[in-house]
Design an enzyme around this catalytic site. Structure first.
Site, short mmCIF file in Angstrom:
data_model
loop_
_atom_site.label_atom_id
_atom_site.label_comp_id
_atom_site.label_asym_id
_atom_site.label_seq_id
_atom_site.Cartn_x
_atom_site.Cartn_y
_atom_site.Cartn_z
N ASP A 22 -1.26 8.89 -3.79
CA ASP A 22 -1.77 8.18 -2.62
C ASP A 22 -0.72 8.24 -1.52
O ASP A 22 0.48 8.20 -1.81
CB ASP A 22 -2.10 6.72 -2.93
CG ASP A 22 -2.81 6.05 -1.76
OD1 ASP A 22 -3.97 6.41 -1.48
OD2 ASP A 22 -2.19 5.21 -1.11
N GLU B 148 0.16 6.55 2.47
CA GLU B 148 -0.12 5.67 3.59
C GLU B 148 0.50 6.35 4.80
O GLU B 148 1.55 7.00 4.68
CB GLU B 148 0.49 4.28 3.37
CG GLU B 148 0.01 3.56 2.12
CD GLU B 148 -1.49 3.28 2.08
OE1 GLU B 148 -2.12 3.20 3.15
OE2 GLU B 148 -2.03 3.16 0.97
N ASP C 1 -2.28 1.80 -5.08
CA ASP C 1 -3.49 2.62 -4.99
C ASP C 1 -3.44 3.81 -5.95
O ASP C 1 -4.45 4.17 -6.55
CB ASP C 1 -3.71 3.09 -3.56
CG ASP C 1 -4.16 1.97 -2.63
OD1 ASP C 1 -4.31 0.82 -3.10
OD2 ASP C 1 -4.37 2.25 -1.43
N HIS D 295 -3.97 -0.68 -0.39
CA HIS D 295 -3.33 -0.07 0.79
C HIS D 295 -1.81 -0.10 0.73
O HIS D 295 -1.14 -0.15 1.75
CB HIS D 295 -3.83 -0.69 2.10
CG HIS D 295 -5.29 -0.50 2.32
ND1 HIS D 295 -5.89 0.73 2.33
CD2 HIS D 295 -6.28 -1.40 2.51
CE1 HIS D 295 -7.19 0.58 2.52
NE2 HIS D 295 -7.46 -0.70 2.61
#
Length: 191
Positions: A14, A16, A158, A153
């Site tokens: 994941d 961000e 995640d 998030h």
């Protein structure tokens, strides 16, 4: 690629970022977990300095602040470590095309070619094998499968939730349909 993913190795990732468009945004956090034989065995995570201040909406969404990114490495330093961690394992992510697009951006800058790696999207897979669900966010799928989580998030959280959701989807595919290899699952994860 014929091995059963439920019994072999995959890496859930994941990212961000400062925004949602890889061409206009930078990664601020990247994480992945290695799953071997259905068990999370290793974790990799790094905050990443994007080179400019974060938009407030991203801080509000992720909880990552500008202060947290001061002194953190740039993605050019983090990418080789990420690639070493992933190795030749299948990559799994929720909205995998987005995560791959972000990795590809930096891969092209560093190595001058596209990032090509076998990958599976848990969002598309869930939509195709659980057509009666109303929503398919990572949080909704975690709730559906009874997977506990502290927050959404943040890259490590995640990545872990995605790995656990994927394991549940793999169990459904294997025990209901006898499908468990990468190519069979890849066909079912087409968007």
């Amino acid at each position: 690629m014929r091995e059963i993913l439920l019994e072999s190795t995959f890496v859930s990732i994941d990212v961000e970022a400062t925004g949602f468009d890889p061409s206009k945004s930078e990664i601020i956090e990247i994480a992945c977990v290695r799953v071997e034989g259905g068990v999370i065995t290793e974790r990799f995570s790094s905050l990443v300095y994007p080179g400019y201040p974060l938009p407030q909406r991203i801080t509000d969404l992720t909880g990552i602040t500008n202060a947290m990114l001061v002194g953190k490495p740039k993605m050019e330093e983090v990418l080789p470590k990420f690639l070493k961690f992933v190795g030749d394992s299948v990559i799994v992510a929720h909205r995998v095309e987005k995560d791959i697009a972000f990795v590809d951006k930096y891969y092209k800058q560093l190595y001058g070619k596209r990032f090509r790696h076998p990958h599976i999207c848990t969002l598309n897979l869930a939509k195709n094998i659980l057509p009666d669900l109303r929503k398919y966010s990572l949080k909704d799928l975690a709730d559906y499968f009874g997977i506990e989580y502290k927050r959404i998030h943040r890259a490590m959280d995640d990545a872990q939730i995605t790995a656990l959701v994927f394991l549940e989807l793999l169990k459904l595919l294997w025990y209901r349909l006898g499908i468990g290899d990468y190519l069979g699952i890849k066909k079912l994860s087409k968007g």
